[in-house]
Design a protein around this motif. Structure first.
Motif, PDB file in Angstrom:
ATOM      1  N   UNK A 115      33.328  37.392  34.709  1.00 37.13           N
ATOM      2  CA  UNK A 115      32.175  36.625  35.172  1.00 37.13           C
ATOM      3  C   UNK A 115      31.926  35.413  34.280  1.00 37.13           C
ATOM      4  N   UNK A 116      32.072  35.613  32.965  1.00 36.71           N
ATOM      5  CA  UNK A 116      31.878  34.494  32.040  1.00 36.71           C
ATOM      6  C   UNK A 116      32.935  33.414  32.260  1.00 36.71           C
ATOM      7  N   UNK A 117      34.201  33.824  32.501  1.00 37.60           N
ATOM      8  CA  UNK A 117      35.269  32.854  32.741  1.00 37.60           C
ATOM      9  C   UNK A 117      35.045  32.084  34.037  1.00 37.60           C
ATOM     10  N   UNK A 118      34.685  32.823  35.090  1.00 40.36           N
ATOM     11  CA  UNK A 118      34.540  32.198  36.407  1.00 40.36           C
ATOM     12  C   UNK A 118      33.362  31.233  36.464  1.00 40.36           C
ATOM     13  N   UNK A 119      32.323  31.521  35.676  1.00 40.67           N
ATOM     14  CA  UNK A 119      31.131  30.677  35.751  1.00 40.67           C
ATOM     15  C   UNK A 119      31.043  29.668  34.610  1.00 40.67           C
TER      16      UNK A 119
ATOM     17  N   UNK B 213      45.557  37.611  34.583  1.00 39.04           N
ATOM     18  CA  UNK B 213      46.731  37.939  33.775  1.00 39.04           C
ATOM     19  C   UNK B 213      46.294  38.136  32.329  1.00 39.04           C
ATOM     20  N   UNK B 214      47.123  38.808  31.564  1.00 45.83           N
ATOM     21  CA  UNK B 214      46.787  39.137  30.176  1.00 45.83           C
ATOM     22  C   UNK B 214      47.220  38.029  29.229  1.00 45.83           C
ATOM     23  N   UNK B 215      46.368  37.753  28.252  1.00 44.76           N
ATOM     24  CA  UNK B 215      46.748  36.876  27.142  1.00 44.76           C
ATOM     25  C   UNK B 215      46.395  37.588  25.840  1.00 44.76           C
ATOM     26  N   UNK B 216      47.184  37.341  24.809  1.00 41.99           N
ATOM     27  CA  UNK B 216      47.013  38.064  23.551  1.00 41.99           C
ATOM     28  C   UNK B 216      45.655  37.825  22.925  1.00 41.99           C
ATOM     29  N   UNK B 217      45.100  36.617  23.091  1.00 41.36           N
ATOM     30  CA  UNK B 217      43.817  36.307  22.458  1.00 41.36           C
ATOM     31  C   UNK B 217      42.636  36.577  23.381  1.00 41.36           C
ATOM     32  N   UNK B 218      42.837  37.389  24.398  1.00 41.09           N
ATOM     33  CA  UNK B 218      41.760  37.685  25.343  1.00 41.09           C
ATOM     34  C   UNK B 218      40.692  38.594  24.752  1.00 41.09           C
ATOM     35  N   UNK B 219      39.725  38.937  25.570  1.00 42.57           N
ATOM     36  CA  UNK B 219      38.588  39.715  25.087  1.00 42.57           C
ATOM     37  C   UNK B 219      38.824  41.201  25.026  1.00 42.57           C
TER      38      UNK B 219
ATOM     39  N   UNK C 198      38.082  33.625  55.239  1.00 43.76           N
ATOM     40  CA  UNK C 198      39.002  32.712  54.567  1.00 43.76           C
ATOM     41  C   UNK C 198      38.910  33.019  53.071  1.00 43.76           C
ATOM     42  N   UNK C 199      40.050  33.351  52.460  1.00 43.73           N
ATOM     43  CA  UNK C 199      40.061  33.691  51.039  1.00 43.73           C
ATOM     44  C   UNK C 199      40.624  32.529  50.229  1.00 43.73           C
ATOM     45  N   UNK C 200      39.892  32.139  49.198  1.00 41.46           N
ATOM     46  CA  UNK C 200      40.308  31.073  48.293  1.00 41.46           C
ATOM     47  C   UNK C 200      40.078  31.561  46.868  1.00 41.46           C
ATOM     48  N   UNK C 201      40.966  31.199  45.966  1.00 39.60           N
ATOM     49  CA  UNK C 201      40.779  31.692  44.607  1.00 39.60           C
ATOM     50  C   UNK C 201      41.637  30.964  43.601  1.00 39.60           C
ATOM     51  N   UNK C 202      41.612  31.471  42.371  1.00 40.41           N
ATOM     52  CA  UNK C 202      42.367  30.883  41.274  1.00 40.41           C
ATOM     53  C   UNK C 202      42.861  32.002  40.369  1.00 40.41           C
ATOM     54  N   UNK C 203      43.675  31.639  39.382  1.00 40.74           N
ATOM     55  CA  UNK C 203      44.183  32.634  38.433  1.00 40.74           C
ATOM     56  C   UNK C 203      43.534  32.397  37.076  1.00 40.74           C
ATOM     57  N   UNK C 204      43.123  33.509  36.435  1.00 43.07           N
ATOM     58  CA  UNK C 204      42.466  33.441  35.132  1.00 43.07           C
ATOM     59  C   UNK C 204      43.221  34.320  34.142  1.00 43.07           C
ATOM     60  N   UNK C 205      43.288  33.870  32.915  1.00 40.50           N
ATOM     61  CA  UNK C 205      43.876  34.660  31.833  1.00 40.50           C
ATOM     62  C   UNK C 205      42.745  35.339  31.079  1.00 40.50           C
ATOM     63  N   UNK C 206      42.831  36.686  30.955  1.00 40.04           N
ATOM     64  CA  UNK C 206      41.746  37.443  30.316  1.00 40.04           C
ATOM     65  C   UNK C 206      42.242  38.116  29.045  1.00 40.04           C
TER      66      UNK C 206
END
Length: 651
Positions: free
Chosen positions: A479-483, A606-612, A643-651
């Motif tokens: 939620x924090x990333x998306x907003x 997707x996963x990133x090493x410095x994620x939360x 209609x589905x629209x979206x993006x990719x986030x690294x967490x």
């Protein structure tokens, strides 16, 4: 919302049905009471099959005398009186959330008017997780204990070996879970009559055998229970842990309030269930005293015996085995249904991801089927049944989940009486502390049996808690990333009014958790399609801290300008959202709702090493997100209008 305390004391109080708004009349009391006997008391009603046997077996390692048998019986009776009658029937059934009960309903009630703290949510999550442990163990233990009665038939020990008993039990359990998808409306009509026959039969059976040793009636004197525990050291605690099996299923009294109401449940307990259980336990105790004295084995060690089935005359033992099997199937059905309902509540409260829900009855909203939960519980049941192989081995695993849930319930009840009912601290402590102390004593006694099998429900609960913790934590991060950097909706509306893009007729509905911010789906639509609909409804679905929402409060519309409006749809945590139908019911406030297009953000992670979160939590969260139910199905939106629209986030 009606006042919980006033409603509890009113003899003609409102009895909430599946919809949450059905009032009971004197005419409706009988069928509701019969239904409650079948659904609410199936679990606690089948405890005589194994509870006294296990409690006496714990005490029999160095032999028993008459006083010890009376002491064990006294513990069983007073557990029923204090925990079930006083704590649940008299006290906790007052703490309803608009007629609904159970640990998550109590959690929602405790949160009302209280500064939301993570520890309150954590308590509810722990209680819910422990319930799943109970849901896996109950079918295995109940069905095994009933089918094992076949060994007590003449010549049955040679024919019905442990392996054959196991196979029969597995077949019954597999069939029980296989029929869940068809719904239980027709079968459930038999629940009440079958359980009434069961309680009458076990009550009569016990009453007959009290004559074998009338001295067992001294068990009603509480000092026999106290002296047994204080005089037997650690052994007394082990016996206490086994005695707790007599009250397993007590949580159903509050969890099923929304289905039947308080008055029918209380009437069923006081008029039939408690007397039948008390008579049967007393009969088993008297029969045990008589049997041991006749055989000259009083005071000598002896192998654990199936007192329940042995005190049944051989002529009617087979019918009683069949009746016991039917009763345990009903008890298992009630727990499975409870798992479905609890999962639905957890999803609505944001503790679990969306899962597919199927309605199995057109007339009863509470009758649902959840395929994922059904097959996961069946897998757990099969593994436990094969692993433990008999009910005695499994009994040690049972008490921890139930006692843990009861401790959680007491803690949440304290918050309710202090913050919701306005009781002073001295009165709150005077009421809660005695109940909590008893629950903690039983919990401690059951903890001693962790090695024997108590680790099973704790492991299941730990797994559920890991899922809940990961989902809640992951959603917060996402939620924090998306907003992050999101544009306030009113600013966007003003910008579009100043430089309007191409406008197309019709209505667009953008589902979002933050209606004050511009939904990403709207931004993607503007970026890629370069158009804006004539009417744009930024819509959020809010779950209330009560089971049902008044239809008049379902929908509110706040205009931003002539193109944009913020729509809020409200649902209780026991309700299934129906977004399109409720928008259509909005009338003129929702233009062209029947033909609206629904824009849903479908992001990937997707996963990133410095994620939360650490890697294992990232993997678990991403897996849960990918396997969550399609929001189209969950919100009941026609797929051809989405209609589905979206993006990719690294967490």
């Amino acid at each position: 919302m009606h006042d919980s305390e006033t409603a509890a004391d009113d003899a003609d109080a409102s009895i909430t049905g599946q919809s949450g708004h059905t009032s009971a009349t004197a005419k409706a009391m009988l069928p509701l009471t019969i239904g409650a006997i079948g659904v609410v008391f199936g679990d606690i009603g089948t405890s005589p099959l194994y509870a006294f046997r296990e409690a006496l077996g714990q005490a029999a390692s160095d032999g028993l005398d008459r006083g010890e048998i009376i002491g064990v019986m006294s513990l069983a009776l007073w557990a029923l009186i204090i925990i079930v009658t006083l704590k649940y029937v008299v006290f906790l059934m007052r703490a309803d959330n608009d007629g609904e009960g159970g640990v998550l309903a109590l959690l929602a009630l405790a949160q009302r008017g209280v500064a939301k703290g993570g520890w309150i949510i954590a308590l509810g999550a722990v209680g819910a997780a422990l319930f799943y442990g109970d849901a896996v163990i109950t079918p295995s233990l109940s069905v095994l204990s009933a089918v094992e009665g076949l060994k007590t038939l003449p010549g049955g020990a040679a024919v019905f070996t442990e392996g054959r008993i196991l196979v029969i039990s597995l077949v019954i359990l597999a069939a029980l879970f296989a029929i869940q998808s068809r719904g239980t409306e027709m079968v459930s009509k038999l629940f009440g009559p079958v359980c009434i026959a069961w309680f009458l039969a076990i009550g009569a059976l016990g009453a007959i055998h009290i004559a074998d040793g009338p001295g067992i009636l001294a068990a009603f004197l509480p000092w026999h229970a106290v002296s047994f525990v204080t005089g037997h050291g650690v052994l007394g605690l082990f016996v206490l842990g086994a005695v707790f099996l007599t009250v397993t299923g007590a949580e159903a009294l509050t969890a099923d309030m929304g289905h039947f109401g308080k008055a029918p449940i209380r009437l069923a307990w006081l008029a039939l269930v408690f007397p039948a259980l008390a008579l049967n336990y007393l009969g088993q105790g008297a029969f045990a005293i008589h049997t041991l004295e006749e055989a000259g084995r009083m005071g000598q060690p002896f192998a654990n015996q199936d007192w329940f089935f042995q005190m049944i005359p051989e002529a009617v033992r087979l019918p009683m085995v069949l009746l016991a099997t039917a009763a345990t199937i009903i008890a298992s059905q009630a727990v499975i249904t409870g798992a479905f309902s609890l999962t639905q509540q957890a999803m609505q409260l944001g503790l679990l991801p969306r899962l597919a829900i199927r309605q199995t009855s057109a007339g009863h909203a509470g009758q649902i089927y959840m395929p994922a939960i059904n097959w996961l519980v069946l897998f757990g049941v099969m593994v436990l049944t094969i692993g433990f192989r008999n009910s005695s081995a499994m009994a040690a695993a049972y008490g921890i989940a139930v006692t843990g849930t009861m401790v959680i319930t007491c803690c949440l009840a304290f918050m309710v009486v202090r913050r919701r009912w306005g009781w002073g601290l001295p009165l709150s402590l005077a009421v809660i502390v005695p109940f909590l102390s008893i629950d903690l004593i039983f919990f401690g006694a059951n903890i001693l049996r962790v090695v024997e099998g108590g680790w099973v429900p704790l492991t299941i609960a730990a797994g559920i808690l890991a899922v809940v913790w990961t989902w809640v934590r992951g959603r917060k991060i996402v939620s924090a990333l998306e907003h992050d950097g999101a544009v306030p909706l009113r600013d966007m509306a003003a910008a579009l009014a100043a430089r309007p893009p191409k406008t197309v007729p019709g209505t667009a509905v953008f589902l979002t958790a933050r209606p004050d911010l511009t939904p990403h789906a709207l931004l993607h639509n503007l970026k890629h399609n370069r158009v804006l609909h004539r009417h744009n409804l930024v819509t959020t679905v809010r779950t209330l801290q009560k089971p049902h929402c008044d239809p008049d409060e379902r929908l509110t519309v706040t205009r931003v300008d002539d193109r944009f409006a913020i729509v809020e749809l409200r649902y209780g945590f026991m309700e299934q959202p129906d977004v399109r139908a409720d928008l259509i019911r909005g009338g003129a406030a929702i233009p062209d709702a029947a033909k609206a297009s629904f824009f849903i953000g479908r992001n990937s992670y997707s996963h990133v090493a410095e994620g939360g979160m650490p890697l294992w939590q990232d993997v678990l969260f991403i897996t849960l997100h990918r396997n969550a139910a399609d929001p189209t199905d969950y919100f009941n939106i026609p797929p051809n209008r989405v209609i589905e629209l979206g993006a990719q986030y690294a967490i």
